[in-house]
Design an enzyme around this catalytic site. Sequence first.
Site, PDB file in Angstrom:
ATOM      1  N   ILE A 170       1.096   7.540   3.789  1.00  0.00           N
ATOM      2  CA  ILE A 170       0.206   7.299   4.934  1.00  0.00           C
ATOM      3  C   ILE A 170      -1.116   6.700   4.438  1.00  0.00           C
ATOM      4  CG2 ILE A 170      -0.970   8.365   6.893  1.00  0.00           C
ATOM      5  CD1 ILE A 170       2.045   8.528   7.177  1.00  0.00           C
ATOM      6  N   ASP A 171      -1.546   7.094   3.252  1.00  0.00           N
ATOM      7  CA  ASP A 171      -2.761   6.490   2.683  1.00  0.00           C
ATOM      8  C   ASP A 171      -2.586   4.976   2.551  1.00  0.00           C
ATOM      9  OD1 ASP A 171      -4.624   8.787   1.433  1.00  0.00           O
ATOM     10  OD2 ASP A 171      -2.537   9.360   1.219  1.00  0.00           O
ATOM     11  N   LEU A 172      -1.452   4.575   2.016  1.00  0.00           N
ATOM     12  CA  LEU A 172      -1.249   3.144   1.801  1.00  0.00           C
ATOM     13  C   LEU A 172      -1.123   2.388   3.121  1.00  0.00           C
ATOM     14  CD1 LEU A 172      -1.019   4.123  -1.108  1.00  0.00           C
ATOM     15  CD2 LEU A 172       0.826   2.488  -1.448  1.00  0.00           C
TER      16      LEU A 172
END
Lengths: 383, 390
Positions: free
Chosen positions: A175-177
């Site tokens: 989800i960060d990416l």
Amino acid sequence: LSETKSDQRCGPLAGLKVLDLTIMAAGPWAASLLGQLGADVIKVEPPAGDGTRWVHPYQHGLGTNYLAMNVNKRSVTLDLRREDDRDYMLSLVDEADVFIQNFSGGVADRLGVGYETLARRNAGLVYCSISGFGSPPPLDKAKAADYIIQAFSGFAWGNGTPADEFEQFRFTGFIDLATAMVAVQSVVAALLERRNTGLGMHLDVPMLEAALELQFVRVSQAAAGVLSEVPAGSDGDLVYPDGAYQTLDRPVFITVRTDDEWRRFCEAIESPELLHDDSLSRNEQRVNNRAEIRRVIEPILGSRPSMWWLRCLRRQQICVAVSQNSDAFNRHEQVIANSMIGRLESEWGSVEVGGLPWRFSDTEVFLHAPPRPGSSERVRFHG
Amino acid sequence: MGDLLASVLTGMRIVEWCSGIAGPLAGRRLRDFGATVTRLELPDEQDWLQAAGACLSPSVDSVVFEALNAGKQCVSMGTDWRNNKDLENELSSADIVITDKTREQVDAAGLRLLRSDVEAGVSPVIWVSVTPHGPRGPWARMPGSELTVEASTGYMGYIGIEPGASRLGNYVGEIGTGIFATQAALAAIYAKAERSAGGQWIDVSVMQSLLSMASIQVAAHADPDDFLGPRIRGEFYPPQRGWRCSDGQITFAFGGAVGKSGRPGWVNFVQEIGAGWMLEDERFDEFGLDTTGLGIRVEETREAYEDAFSSYTCDELVRLIREYGGSAARFQTLPEALNHPQVHKLGLVHDAANTGASVTRIPGIRVLGRPPQSDCAREGMTGKEGIEHD
């Protein structure tokens, strides 16, 4: 696999100056992607360092997470509580086009790098704040991480087998990416608007919005009140067959998208009964009869090995694959032919990262090795 | 201060010659940024997504197709499109073309000259090519779906127990590719405006997107010094479903502060919930952060946490963990998430009940502030020149 070039001025965003005051993954990869698009990126690390330097595993002593998230940047360590360091950082702000930060709520203002302060110095600055839940209350100050947003956003809800209630995707930082990708999309759009107005802006990029964008298909279904039952194991709900089916040796993953593909699929598995069954000739009928189709085709597919079905179905131009081990697949001929993995020589040895996500015929893009963290050299933007 | 950027591409013309999710999502987002988008329909081509999944009534396209394509214009090519150059005229007059056709398919449609002009930068068209496996290599002409490309790229190893038992519940490869395609188109427009560059050919693929989005895992597996951490061990974990409370499951973490020798947040939290005995359990000190989140020691200490959590609701625990400096969330279904006040505040999802269309705005474009006009623009940035086009 290797893709290095010393010319930092390539790429569609060549000439753009980015100041990266982020740590961990979402912010650093947003700045890295801008660097991969050609921007000149300076990462400003606090004296304590970006925590990913010490996240396992290490490669020759440095966390691989740091290596992956910081390609195409230079780095300088500054203590923004010190006046001389802050003055130097502000002199970079004066030249910068983009400023990215992911401090906890209120910290940027406390350190003197809040938007209003910086916009008074540089009205054209595109200031990007990356956070977990966004700026509005009630969750504006709640801490977040990949797995927190997976749970909160419904992302984990759709995963797993029918007996599961929820299951996390154990792919750390996913989800960060996605948040980084959304941030880059927003920043470039803001830069285009700035070309017309001359003015920058302060953008709010929450991980929660990125997680919902990844769920676009299901969000669309939910908004229309036609959400399917999930999780459904390996079965999809848009077309059918679309799932994993056991063969003599291992599962094959098959997707049949159109009615014509269904005809060819039936021919490939030598099943005239299915081919001539009028109750399954249209996708809508097949989606509504998923269990019945699975019951019929599993014994057929289970009678021969995966290599047989790969051959037959590929000849019929049907989507088919087996589950690969990522380590082996990263050296697959298809991956190498398209340079899908970047290999960069560095002082930490040969570093491998995900390859460039886009290729441009005119404004060519390149990968550059990550910087040595902890430098106190007061670098300046190019040009 | 509202969301914005809705006129960034005003006056731009996008032509979409593609099916499925990734390309149309890019077209949808470029339309949201203000462009006019025209979908081309050829008599011998069908968009599989039109009949994919639920529809609101038997006579209309699928909900997902509507969500991706509402608001786009549609131009149907006649049966003699190969002779009358309608297709070439549509494509060559666009600012941006988005297509899922390979170079060979483009050439076979009689567009070899246009294609080579775009690749050489002679044509002003920005051409975004979206394929499943990339433009080169033995799989370049092979069809691929979300499921098959996820399987090929190793994603199935991070979900379920055995690869094949389950899949990711969302179309992350297609959506990720749509975002990368949008980025690329915007960046090419920027280059064109900023440097008076011409058009160009851009390649994105679902396989490349999934491998780029796996960069953390790729780096962890390259040449690691040790076999530690979820980045390298996640593939070999059992499924992670959080910690059970009295009315559901939560996930949580306390940064680097787990264990009695850590910072006080975790210590005060376990005392608050009546689990002070954890302070004497050496596993928490030894394993620390690895007992929470996606940590590699979760299974070894799960029972201890769940014993302590059993008399609390998810909401009570989430509130307490946040109060003591940790991060936490209850596992929610997507409908629960969409109904959460935080999602309402963000305004990401518009109320589109029973329409199936235009349900989300572009993510990440809430504008929190702009500089006062009196501060005037930066030197050299006063222009109306720039992204205007012919």
